[in-house]
Write a protein that holds these residues in place. Structure first.
Motif, PDB file in Angstrom:
ATOM      1  N   GLY A 103       0.787  -1.226   0.000  1.00 52.69           N
ATOM      2  CA  GLY A 103       0.000   0.000   0.000  1.00 52.69           C
ATOM      3  C   GLY A 103       0.818   1.274   0.000  1.00 52.69           C
ATOM      4  O   GLY A 103       0.272   2.371   0.153  1.00 52.69           O
ATOM      5  N   ARG A 104       2.148   1.163  -0.216  1.00 56.01           N
ATOM      6  CA  ARG A 104       3.021   2.342  -0.205  1.00 56.01           C
ATOM      7  C   ARG A 104       3.242   2.931  -1.598  1.00 56.01           C
ATOM      8  O   ARG A 104       3.872   3.971  -1.734  1.00 56.01           O
ATOM      9  CB  ARG A 104       4.380   1.991   0.407  1.00 56.01           C
ATOM     10  N   LEU A 105       2.742   2.264  -2.635  1.00 57.29           N
ATOM     11  CA  LEU A 105       2.955   2.696  -4.020  1.00 57.29           C
ATOM     12  C   LEU A 105       1.612   2.714  -4.735  1.00 57.29           C
ATOM     13  O   LEU A 105       0.898   1.718  -4.728  1.00 57.29           O
ATOM     14  CB  LEU A 105       3.931   1.725  -4.711  1.00 57.29           C
ATOM     15  N   HIS A 106       1.290   3.839  -5.371  1.00 59.20           N
ATOM     16  CA  HIS A 106      -0.049   4.014  -5.945  1.00 59.20           C
ATOM     17  C   HIS A 106      -0.069   4.026  -7.477  1.00 59.20           C
ATOM     18  O   HIS A 106      -1.042   3.583  -8.089  1.00 59.20           O
ATOM     19  CB  HIS A 106      -0.654   5.330  -5.441  1.00 59.20           C
ATOM     20  N   VAL A 107       0.976   4.559  -8.091  1.00 52.83           N
ATOM     21  CA  VAL A 107       1.070   4.664  -9.550  1.00 52.83           C
ATOM     22  C   VAL A 107       2.448   4.159  -9.946  1.00 52.83           C
ATOM     23  O   VAL A 107       3.437   4.495  -9.285  1.00 52.83           O
ATOM     24  CB  VAL A 107       0.893   6.122 -10.031  1.00 52.83           C
ATOM     25  N   ALA A 108       2.532   3.353 -11.000  1.00 53.74           N
ATOM     26  CA  ALA A 108       3.832   2.767 -11.314  1.00 53.74           C
ATOM     27  C   ALA A 108       3.951   2.375 -12.773  1.00 53.74           C
ATOM     28  O   ALA A 108       2.954   2.173 -13.472  1.00 53.74           O
ATOM     29  CB  ALA A 108       4.083   1.537 -10.436  1.00 53.74           C
TER      30      ALA A 108
END
Length: 318
Positions: A103-108
């Protein structure tokens, strides 16, 4: 059997893999619409709406260089979404996957080979890929060596070291491993010694500097490194080129608030590449990467899932 023939022969295996996509997804996800992606939660209480969006590009040798490359685009995303956007310099594919799963990364942007793992284990929902203005896209896996290495063809790797990037990479491990096994009857650890560099940049530099006699790499990375004069064309020789694969897939985590996810997509498809740092970095690829085009994981990653099926890869989430 060439790699092209191999992937065609595995179309049936890929179809089975697609039919079993519900089982491939982590138990916390659902796929009721059959698009092979984790559904956005129906319950608004399960949506997330972070004050700061965290974006990560696929791991590269020098993340600081790419923080600058992406800076203007991320400012554009801030304007479109009304959110702060932070660049997260990941050091490995595993770290990028774990960040989204936690849950620490939203767009990649996940690399080609990591997309299935990100989709099935982290709830990644890819929707875009870089392409030329006339919708050409992708890259080829190349096996490279250096002049004077004594390697003129793939069979000459027998008994020598071959550098891969990481086990999650399509062009850096899975596709060449399938090729060597199916077409040349060469098994890692038996017919050649596999070594892992961690990144395409490292493998390319390793061959150019004669640290590795050969390496399997994505030629799009090689082209960009040559355009920046990090390596010179005369330092490398290509002994094998594959069919075209999809390149890095861009998307969001499955449980973002839908209105926010839509604004993020809007940011990708409304960005003006003209004169941008993205254009300077990625226009040097062939085909040139000049815009973001819409994609679907089900269609554009079919060949990658076929190779995974050939390699016995399971999308188990640890």
């Amino acid at each position: 059997m060439t790699l092209n023939m191999l992937t065609r022969a595995l179309a049936g295996a890929c179809a089975v893999l697609a039919m079993n996509a519900a089982q491939a997804l982590d138990a916390r996800f659902e796929d009721k619409d059959g698009d092979l992606l984790a559904d956005v939660p129906a319950d608004p209480a399960k949506w997330i709406d972070p004050a700061t969006l965290v974006f990560a590009y696929t791991p590269v040798e020098d993340p600081a260089v790419y923080a600058k490359v992406w800076d203007d685009f991320l400012k554009h995303m801030e304007k479109v979404t009304g959110k702060k956007v932070q660049f997260f310099p990941v050091q490995s594919n595993a770290a990028q996957l774990e960040a989204m799963r936690a849950g620490r990364l939203h767009v990649a942007g996940f690399n080609t080979g990591s997309n299935p793992l990100a989709v099935n284990c982290a709830g990644f929902r890819p929707f875009a890929m870089m392409a030329s203005l006339d919708n050409r896209y992708g890259y080829e896996m190349e096996i490279i060596t250096y002049p004077g290495s004594g390697i003129a063809k793939v069979e000459d790797i027998r008994g020598k070291k071959l550098a891969f990037t990481s086990e999650t990479s399509n062009s850096g491990y899975k596709a060449p491993s399938a090729l060597l096994r199916q077409e040349f009857s060469m098994e890692a650890g038996k017919d050649y010694e596999p070594v892992f560099s961690g990144k395409h940049d490292n493998s390319i530099l390793g061959v150019a500097n004669k640290d590795y006699p050969a390496a399997a790499i994505a030629n799009s990375v090689k082209q960009r490194m040559q355009s920046r004069n990090v390596v010179k064309p005369e330092q490398l020789e290509v002994i094998y080129t594959s069919q075209t694969f999809p390149t890095t897939g861009y998307g969001v985590v499955y449980n973002l608030k839908p209105e926010l996810a839509e604004k993020i997509q809007q940011a990708f498809f409304t960005y003006d590449w003209e004169g941008s740092e993205l254009a300077k970095e990625f226009n040097s690829s062939e085909p040139p990467q000049e815009k973001f085009m819409p994609i679907t994981y089900k269609e554009h990653w079919e060949v990658v899932r076929a190779i995974d099926a050939a390699m016995g890869v399971r999308y188990d989430c640890k």
